[in-house]
Design a protein around this motif. Structure first.
Motif, PDB file in Angstrom:
ATOM      1  N   LYS A 183      65.635  42.142 -29.909  1.00 27.43           N
ATOM      2  CA  LYS A 183      65.801  43.565 -29.614  1.00 27.43           C
ATOM      3  C   LYS A 183      64.902  44.407 -30.528  1.00 27.43           C
ATOM      4  O   LYS A 183      64.267  45.363 -30.080  1.00 27.43           O
ATOM      5  N   ALA A 184      64.857  44.050 -31.791  1.00 27.01           N
ATOM      6  CA  ALA A 184      64.031  44.788 -32.748  1.00 27.01           C
ATOM      7  C   ALA A 184      62.547  44.656 -32.406  1.00 27.01           C
ATOM      8  O   ALA A 184      61.783  45.636 -32.476  1.00 27.01           O
ATOM      9  N   LYS A 185      62.130  43.447 -32.019  1.00 26.84           N
ATOM     10  CA  LYS A 185      60.726  43.231 -31.662  1.00 26.84           C
ATOM     11  C   LYS A 185      60.364  44.021 -30.410  1.00 26.84           C
ATOM     12  O   LYS A 185      59.288  44.622 -30.313  1.00 26.84           O
ATOM     13  N   GLY A 186      61.274  44.031 -29.426  1.00 25.04           N
ATOM     14  CA  GLY A 186      61.016  44.766 -28.196  1.00 25.04           C
ATOM     15  C   GLY A 186      60.945  46.259 -28.420  1.00 25.04           C
ATOM     16  O   GLY A 186      60.089  46.954 -27.854  1.00 25.04           O
ATOM     17  N   LYS A 187      61.828  46.778 -29.252  1.00 21.91           N
ATOM     18  CA  LYS A 187      61.858  48.216 -29.543  1.00 21.91           C
ATOM     19  C   LYS A 187      60.576  48.677 -30.218  1.00 21.91           C
ATOM     20  O   LYS A 187      60.102  49.815 -30.022  1.00 21.91           O
ATOM     21  N   ALA A 188      59.987  47.798 -31.006  1.00 11.69           N
ATOM     22  CA  ALA A 188      58.788  48.162 -31.763  1.00 11.69           C
ATOM     23  C   ALA A 188      57.524  48.183 -30.914  1.00 11.69           C
ATOM     24  O   ALA A 188      56.491  48.723 -31.343  1.00 11.69           O
ATOM     25  N   LYS A 189      57.570  47.605 -29.718  1.00 14.85           N
ATOM     26  CA  LYS A 189      56.369  47.528 -28.892  1.00 14.85           C
ATOM     27  C   LYS A 189      56.041  48.882 -28.264  1.00 14.85           C
ATOM     28  O   LYS A 189      56.867  49.486 -27.591  1.00 14.85           O
ATOM     29  N   ASP A 190      54.825  49.342 -28.497  1.00 11.23           N
ATOM     30  CA  ASP A 190      54.370  50.611 -27.946  1.00 11.23           C
ATOM     31  C   ASP A 190      52.844  50.594 -27.892  1.00 11.23           C
ATOM     32  O   ASP A 190      52.196  50.483 -28.937  1.00 11.23           O
ATOM     33  N   PRO A 191      52.234  50.657 -26.715  1.00  7.66           N
ATOM     34  CA  PRO A 191      52.886  50.812 -25.408  1.00  7.66           C
ATOM     35  C   PRO A 191      53.500  49.502 -24.922  1.00  7.66           C
ATOM     36  O   PRO A 191      53.144  48.422 -25.419  1.00  7.66           O
ATOM     37  N   LYS A 192      54.375  49.611 -23.955  1.00  8.92           N
ATOM     38  CA  LYS A 192      55.040  48.438 -23.393  1.00  8.92           C
ATOM     39  C   LYS A 192      54.326  48.026 -22.100  1.00  8.92           C
ATOM     40  O   LYS A 192      53.861  48.885 -21.345  1.00  8.92           O
ATOM     41  N   ARG A 193      54.267  46.738 -21.849  1.00 13.02           N
ATOM     42  CA  ARG A 193      53.575  46.253 -20.655  1.00 13.02           C
ATOM     43  C   ARG A 193      54.392  46.573 -19.404  1.00 13.02           C
ATOM     44  O   ARG A 193      55.606  46.347 -19.360  1.00 13.02           O
ATOM     45  N   SER A 194      53.737  47.091 -18.381  1.00 12.32           N
ATOM     46  CA  SER A 194      54.433  47.457 -17.142  1.00 12.32           C
ATOM     47  C   SER A 194      54.868  46.193 -16.409  1.00 12.32           C
ATOM     48  O   SER A 194      54.098  45.235 -16.275  1.00 12.32           O
ATOM     49  N   THR A 195      56.119  46.209 -15.947  1.00 11.75           N
ATOM     50  CA  THR A 195      56.740  44.990 -15.431  1.00 11.75           C
ATOM     51  C   THR A 195      57.523  45.259 -14.150  1.00 11.75           C
ATOM     52  O   THR A 195      58.266  46.240 -14.068  1.00 11.75           O
ATOM     53  N   TYR A 196      57.349  44.382 -13.176  1.00 10.68           N
ATOM     54  CA  TYR A 196      58.171  44.405 -11.959  1.00 10.68           C
ATOM     55  C   TYR A 196      59.020  43.148 -11.953  1.00 10.68           C
ATOM     56  O   TYR A 196      58.507  42.034 -12.047  1.00 10.68           O
ATOM     57  N   MET A 197      60.333  43.317 -11.870  1.00  7.43           N
ATOM     58  CA  MET A 197      61.243  42.171 -11.799  1.00  7.43           C
ATOM     59  C   MET A 197      61.855  42.113 -10.411  1.00  7.43           C
ATOM     60  O   MET A 197      62.331  43.121  -9.885  1.00  7.43           O
ATOM     61  N   GLU A 198      61.840  40.926  -9.847  1.00  6.87           N
ATOM     62  CA  GLU A 198      62.350  40.724  -8.490  1.00  6.87           C
ATOM     63  C   GLU A 198      63.457  39.692  -8.500  1.00  6.87           C
ATOM     64  O   GLU A 198      63.309  38.626  -9.099  1.00  6.87           O
ATOM     65  N   SER A 199      64.568  40.011  -7.847  1.00  5.13           N
ATOM     66  CA  SER A 199      65.684  39.070  -7.816  1.00  5.13           C
ATOM     67  C   SER A 199      65.523  38.081  -6.670  1.00  5.13           C
ATOM     68  O   SER A 199      64.410  37.637  -6.389  1.00  5.13           O
ATOM     69  N   PHE A 200      66.588  37.728  -5.976  1.00  8.01           N
ATOM     70  CA  PHE A 200      66.562  36.560  -5.099  1.00  8.01           C
ATOM     71  C   PHE A 200      65.691  36.718  -3.857  1.00  8.01           C
ATOM     72  O   PHE A 200      64.887  35.853  -3.533  1.00  8.01           O
ATOM     73  N   SER A 201      65.814  37.818  -3.141  1.00  7.37           N
ATOM     74  CA  SER A 201      65.070  37.960  -1.894  1.00  7.37           C
ATOM     75  C   SER A 201      63.708  38.626  -2.125  1.00  7.37           C
ATOM     76  O   SER A 201      63.477  39.275  -3.146  1.00  7.37           O
ATOM     77  N   GLU A 202      62.826  38.492  -1.143  1.00  9.86           N
ATOM     78  CA  GLU A 202      61.472  39.025  -1.239  1.00  9.86           C
ATOM     79  C   GLU A 202      61.483  40.551  -1.338  1.00  9.86           C
ATOM     80  O   GLU A 202      62.154  41.230  -0.569  1.00  9.86           O
ATOM     81  N   TYR A 203      60.763  41.073  -2.308  1.00 12.64           N
ATOM     82  CA  TYR A 203      60.648  42.501  -2.547  1.00 12.64           C
ATOM     83  C   TYR A 203      61.982  43.168  -2.899  1.00 12.64           C
ATOM     84  O   TYR A 203      62.156  44.364  -2.670  1.00 12.64           O
ATOM     85  N   SER A 204      62.891  42.414  -3.487  1.00 10.88           N
ATOM     86  CA  SER A 204      64.157  42.982  -3.960  1.00 10.88           C
ATOM     87  C   SER A 204      64.002  43.328  -5.438  1.00 10.88           C
ATOM     88  O   SER A 204      64.090  42.469  -6.305  1.00 10.88           O
ATOM     89  N   ALA A 205      63.755  44.616  -5.714  1.00 13.28           N
ATOM     90  CA  ALA A 205      63.501  45.060  -7.091  1.00 13.28           C
ATOM     91  C   ALA A 205      64.807  45.105  -7.878  1.00 13.28           C
ATOM     92  O   ALA A 205      65.796  45.677  -7.437  1.00 13.28           O
TER      93      ALA A 205
END
Length: 314
Positions: A183-205
């Protein structure tokens, strides 16, 4: 396709515990069958239940994982169908060892009663299940054991219930060490890399309400989808957002054998997305969804951070 593009950990079960306020009733005799223990439930409220129960019905698959860590699975007489068919857990809870009593949110109460449990572990948030157990006068406790933010507390509670305090302490200490560090490492990141997360079905954000989303944000992901609920998006939307990283979170079953390479190829070959940065730069990844909830969720944190910021010492 490089092997590092598909990440599927089947069983990341470790020993981890910081103590929470849990007290074994010391006013009773040394016979464990008469002892009770007061522990924190998922919402932080205190409830007193039997200490070292001999017959448990557990409706939370994640709590069932912890019971294996605490070597207490043999006291479980009933589980939800998601545990009964889970590739990792069915060896511990298959027919003859425990009974499938239905879904975690709509279990078969009459079958639970027939098993004569002295404790039922229920998944929080389902009032009808609680009321049904109250009607048949069965003792229960609400323990999800799923979310990263409450995992240490619930793991500690469960260890105290089953008399595995030392294992619980090891588990929670290890877990908190990784969780707090990431959590501390993630909080310190700036800028943060843009990310798309998809769950089980296609194009389910994956939305803010999902465990996938929450964990990725905690380790420094800049999520391109920012709505609360998960929803279906279009290829055009994804192209416009142009994320640096795409992470798909399929189930373990859907990644077995040759299914994982096929799934990966189906993502990178979707019509129109070849110019998305994540696809162009070979930054599309699969992570088993089981690594985003339950006792092994610290594994998901480590993997997401390593994907976002490779070579940063994790």
């Amino acid at each position: 396709m490089k092997s590092t593009q598909i990440i599927a950990i089947v069983a990341v079960i470790a020993l981890i515990g910081a103590a929470t306020a849990i007290i074994v009733n010391s006013n009773l005799n040394d016979d464990d069958s008469e002892k009770t223990v007061a522990v924190k439930q998922s919402d932080g409220t205190i409830k007193e239940v039997k200490y070292k129960p001999e017959r448990i019905v557990c409706l939370s698959t994640y709590a069932c994982e912890l019971l294996v860590i605490y070597n207490y699975q043999d006291k479980v007489v009933g589980v939800s169908n998601s545990t009964f068919t889970n590739p990792d857990l069915k060896q511990y809870y298959k027919e003859g060892k425990a009974k499938d009593v239905g879904s975690f949110n709509k279990p078969n109460i009459s079958e639970i009663v027939e098993l004569k449990p002295d404790l039922v572990i229920i998944y929080p948030g389902y009032g009808e299940v609680e009321k049904s157990l109250q009607d048949v006068k069965l003792s229960y406790i609400r323990l999800k054991c799923a979310d990263a933010s409450t995992m240490a507390m619930e793991a500690d509670s469960l260890s105290k219930i089953v008399g595995a305090e030392k294992l619980g302490e090891k588990f929670v200490n290890y877990y908190k060490g990784i969780y707090d560090t990431m959590k501390a490492k993630g909080k310190a990141k700036d800028p943060k890399r843009s990310t798309y997360m998809e769950s089980f079905s296609e194009y389910s954000a994956a939305g803010k309400s999902s465990a996938y989303y929450a964990m990725a944000v905690e380790v420094g992901a800049g999520m391109v989808y920012t709505e609360s609920a998960s929803t279906k998006i279009s290829a055009a939307w994804l192209i416009e957002k142009n994320p640096d990283v795409i992470i798909k979170t399929p189930t373990l079953v859907s990644m077995e054998g040759e299914k994982a390479p096929a799934l990966y190829n189906s993502i990178i070959n979707r019509a129109g997305i070849s110019e998305v940065s994540a696809v162009k730069n070979n930054d599309v990844h699969l992570i088993c969804s089981q690594l985003f909830g339950g006792p092994r969720c610290f594994g998901g944190m480590l993997l997401v951070y390593d994907i976002l910021y490779p070579g940063d010492g994790t």
